[in-house]
Design an enzyme around this catalytic site. Structure first.
Site, PDB file in Angstrom:
ATOM      1  CB  CYS A  41      -0.974  -0.036   1.183  1.00 38.13           C
ATOM      2  SG  CYS A  41      -2.292   1.177   1.050  1.00 38.13           S
ATOM      3  CG  HIS A  75      -2.805  -3.361   4.158  1.00 41.26           C
ATOM      4  ND1 HIS A  75      -1.655  -2.650   4.419  1.00 41.26           N
ATOM      5  CD2 HIS A  75      -3.691  -2.466   3.683  1.00 41.26           C
ATOM      6  CE1 HIS A  75      -1.839  -1.379   4.116  1.00 41.26           C
ATOM      7  NE2 HIS A  75      -3.069  -1.229   3.663  1.00 41.26           N
ATOM      8  CD  GLU A  94       0.312  -5.319   6.044  1.00 41.72           C
ATOM      9  OE1 GLU A  94       0.376  -6.032   5.025  1.00 41.72           O
ATOM     10  OE2 GLU A  94       0.071  -4.091   6.006  1.00 41.72           O
TER      11      GLU A  94
END
Lengths: 206, 296
Positions: A81, A173, A175
């Site tokens: 991002c 994302h 993560e």
């Protein structure tokens, strides 16, 4: 081979989330705030965050030049991002500085403001048949790809995951999810880089 | 297929703001200064808390035209405040498309008993808290981010320190509490058992925790980061100082490198002789002048 030392740029953003995800995926991650900390990294992750903020902090604290030098020399880098924006060649319709490490043009907040932030099951053929649970937050898309850039995933016809040699970029994302596939994909790139560098050293020694 | 407004994307935006500084701004020009200094987001409002305090009367949601002009002036996220319990103001801000709504004690409460049901909104909310029980009640109502209340517009860090320590201490206590105590602890905290059990397990809030209310200097920001804040709201501290550009940048630098005294020193030095905002002794404020007790 020892587990790769993956630095996570920790000037601002969702650093802890990347550290935890990398550890689960088998790396030895650590936070990078200074040029000295960056020096011992085998690879760098640039997390989610605010790209205008982080570009300013990279310059203020002298991290921009060393990152550009090492990534252009082959060091693997993955931007999520904000990290994708920081790594891009340029930003559409904005005079925003970037590090120019991958030949793409990105458009910021292209999928909309926060009310349009979304969880999307995203097909990524390189990661297998099942869709990836992609989380897009005020996400950018890729408006233009250079000839050497591999387009790995699209959402609504727009590029959202790309790779050019040692640089990986995602609009979303990984993560923030438990799915480790993108982290493992990046760690495989890191292993290849380490193996090549090892061969290179032997060659010069001989 | 695509889901918007999920807990993950609401909490997720706050996760992207971690380690950053969110600045109160009252004009598009302020917003541009904040972005240029490295702010991760701005809070758009008509008057900064110190001026709300001085003006008295009823403080409401800001004029839409003003918020819109600030949204147009920057690329970073824009937040705006609604009165506690005023779900109709919140619906207006969601329709306008702000990135985060602050249900804030700095404005005059619209409801002296209940807060907004924040689960029913797509736009995420941040709420203030003085202790863990208050934080968990707001999270139960759907808040996707928590900030300490501190005492807004006071330029005095003591209340923010009290609130951050109270939250941190209570989390650490839960972390070592035997399981059979958790129901009783939940009752004492006035918070749902499931959230209390989750905090006990994770040793942290389930959402991002920022500091707000009284930050006036780079060292204040560093102090709050050391006390467990994951980022900083600065209200009056920047645009009530003598040199907003320098203060904004210095507070960003000190927040990023809060654990490196060399950088914090350099941030303090960069202010030259320019003065921080004037501060108030919160002990001398009457009960009616205190903002933090609003909403519980």
């Amino acid at each position: 081979m020892a587990e790769p030392k993956v630095g996570v740029l920790a000037l601002q953003g969702d650093v802890d989330e990347h550290l935890r995800a990398l550890e689960r995926a088998g790396a030895a991650p650590y936070a990078v705030k200074t040029p000295a900390e960056f020096e011992r990294a085998d690879a760098l992750v640039v997390p989610g965050g605010e790209s205008t903020t982080v570009m300013k902090l990279l310059e203020r604290f002298g991290l921009d030049a060393p990152i550009v030098e090492r990534v252009r020399g082959g060091m693997p880098l993955w931007g999520t991002c904000m990290g994708m924006i920081v790594a891009a060649r340029d930003v559409a319709d904005l005079d925003q500085p970037t590090l120019d490490l991958i030949d793409i043009t990105v458009r910021r907040n292209a999928f909309g403001r926060q009310n349009q932030s979304a969880e999307v099951p995203l097909p990524i053929p390189a990661l297998g048949a099942s869709a990836f649970p992609a989380i897009f937050i005020r996400a950018p898309w890729i408006e233009r790809c250079g000839p050497a850039v591999e387009l790995l995933a699209k959402r609504d016809g727009r590029g959202v995951m790309v790779r050019e040699r040692n640089v990986l970029a995602t609009s979303f994302h990984p993560e923030l999810t438990a799915d480790q596939r993108v982290h493992r994909f990046f760690l495989a790139m890191v292993e290849r880089f380490k193996a090549e560098r090892f061969k290179g050293k032997n060659f010069t020694a001989a | 297929m695509e889901s918007t407004g999920t807990i993950t994307v609401k909490r997720g935006l706050a996760q992207m703001l971690k380690g950053g500084v969110i600045m109160d701004v009252v004009t598009p020009e302020h917003a541009a200064i904040a972005q240029e200094a490295g702010a991760v987001a701005v809070m758009a409002l008509e008057r900064i808390p110190a001026d709300i305090r001085a003006a008295g009367g009823v403080a409401r949601m800001s004029a839409i035209e003003l918020i819109r002009s600030i949204m147009d002036a920057v690329t970073i996220p824009v937040m705006a405040k609604v009165r506690i319990g005023h779900f109709a103001e919140a619906a207006v801000l969601q329709e306008l498309g702000v990135d985060y709504i602050d249900e804030s004690e700095v404005l005059t409460p619209a409801d002296d008993k209940y807060h907004v049901d924040k689960h029913s909104f797509t736009t995420p909310f941040v709420c203030g808290a003085r202790d863990l029980g208050e934080a968990l009640r707001r999270i139960a109502e759907g808040a996707a981010m928590i900030r300490s209340k501190g005492e807004a517009g006071s330029g005095n860090i003591v209340e923010a320190v009290r609130h951050m320590r109270a939250i941190g201490d209570a989390i650490r206590e839960l972390g070592v509490a035997p399981k059979e105590e958790l129901v009783g602890r939940a009752r004492e905290l006035g918070a749902p058992y499931e959230l209390v059990a989750q905090v006990a397990k994770d040793a942290r809030l389930p959402v991002v925790l920022f500091c707000a209310g009284g930050v006036a200097t780079p060292a204040d920001a560093a102090l709050m980061m050391h006390l467990g804040a994951e980022g900083i709201f600065v209200g009056s501290g920047i645009f009530k100082s003598k040199d907003p550009k320098r203060f904004a940048r210095a507070i960003v630098d000190a927040t990023t490198h809060y654990s490196d005294p060399k950088v914090v020193l350099e941030a303090c030095r960069s202010l030259g002789g320019s003065e921080a905002m004037a501060g108030l002794d919160v002990r001398r404020l009457s009960e009616g002048e205190l903002l933090a007790p609003r909403g519980n």
